[in-house]
Design a protein around this motif. Structure first.
Motif, PDB file in Angstrom:
ATOM      1  N   SER A  96     -53.349  38.088 -20.595  1.00 20.71           N
ATOM      2  CA  SER A  96     -54.350  37.031 -20.553  1.00 20.71           C
ATOM      3  C   SER A  96     -54.280  36.182 -21.819  1.00 20.71           C
ATOM      4  N   VAL A  98     -53.585  31.995 -12.892  1.00 19.77           N
ATOM      5  CA  VAL A  98     -52.559  32.951 -13.308  1.00 19.77           C
ATOM      6  C   VAL A  98     -51.209  32.237 -13.246  1.00 19.77           C
ATOM      7  N   ARG A 100     -52.927  35.474 -17.159  1.00 22.39           N
ATOM      8  CA  ARG A 100     -54.142  34.778 -16.728  1.00 22.39           C
ATOM      9  C   ARG A 100     -54.595  33.852 -17.841  1.00 22.39           C
TER      10      ARG A 100
END
Lengths: 112, 114
Positions: free
Chosen positions: B10, B87, B109
């Motif tokens: 992320s 994503v 992400r």
């Protein structure tokens, strides 16, 4: 153009059941693909086809079968569903001479 | 054996700033690299690509850089916008326009904060 369509959107299977995931594209693309995406992972290629009547294995073909009788359709068959086949399945298509694959919206399959 | 790796699950970036997403690969036979963007409950959509004979490709706010010696590529988004939250998958192939059997990374992400 609808692009790449997949049915069903969701399905729950019991262990040992069979089903066919449908994929249709209306762009007259030569190449079609099936991928699976497990949680937190990237997509993995199951099978692909370079044209009607021609299919070949990808990275993770075990437990699946495919056929390509027309340019438009590329169904994926699960014969004996197993919990390890719980995943999101994406179908894609690509035109010859071009570099971009177009993906369908996916089918979320759960095997219990 | 993970041939394509995205080591950051992320990334959070402020709106208007630059987003940099990274990807590493191990197979020197890969000749073509792509970035796909994916929103929830949708299929991936193609964003940008680069051939191994180039080191940079630009398309509007998106630029992909390829460092073949390091087997590394990156996607730069400038400026980042809220709609970029998604994503992002890096993918590689041994051919561009043929059967193009893609190998994907795990995805990153990206969240763009207002």
């Amino acid at each position: 153009n609808a692009g790449v369509t997949q049915t069903p959107k969701f399905r729950i299977l019991k262990i040992g059941q069979s089903m066919t995931l449908q994929c249709t594209q209306d762009m007259n693309h030569n190449y079609m693909y099936w991928y699976r995406q497990d949680p937190g992972m990237g997509l993995k290629l199951i099978y692909y086809s370079v044209g009607a009547g021609i299919t070949d294995k990808g990275e993770v073909p075990n437990g699946y079968n495919v056929s390509r009788s027309t340019t438009e359709d590329f169904p994926l068959r699960l014969e004996l569903a197993a919990p390890s086949q719980t995943s999101v399945y994406f179908c894609a298509s690509k035109d010859r001479g071009y570099n971009e694959q177009f993906f369908g919206p996916g089918t979320r399959l759960t095997v219990l | 054996d993970q041939q394509v790796k995205q080591n950051s699950p992320s990334l959070s970036v402020q709106e208007g700033r630059i987003s940099i997403l990274n990807c590493d690969y191990t197979n020197s036979m890969f000749d073509y690299f792509l970035w796909y963007k994916k929103y929830p409950a949708e299929g991936p959509t193609f964003l940008i690509s680069i051939s191994s004979i180039k080191d940079k490709n630009e398309d509007g706010r998106f630029t992909v850089f390829l460092n073949k010696s390091a087997k590394h590529l990156s996607l730069h988004i400038v400026p980042s916008q809220p709609g970029d939250s998604a994503v992002y998958f890096c993918a590689a192939s041994r051919e561009a326009s043929g059967a193009q059997k893609l190998v994907f990374g795990q995805g990153t992400r990206l969240t763009i904060n207002p």
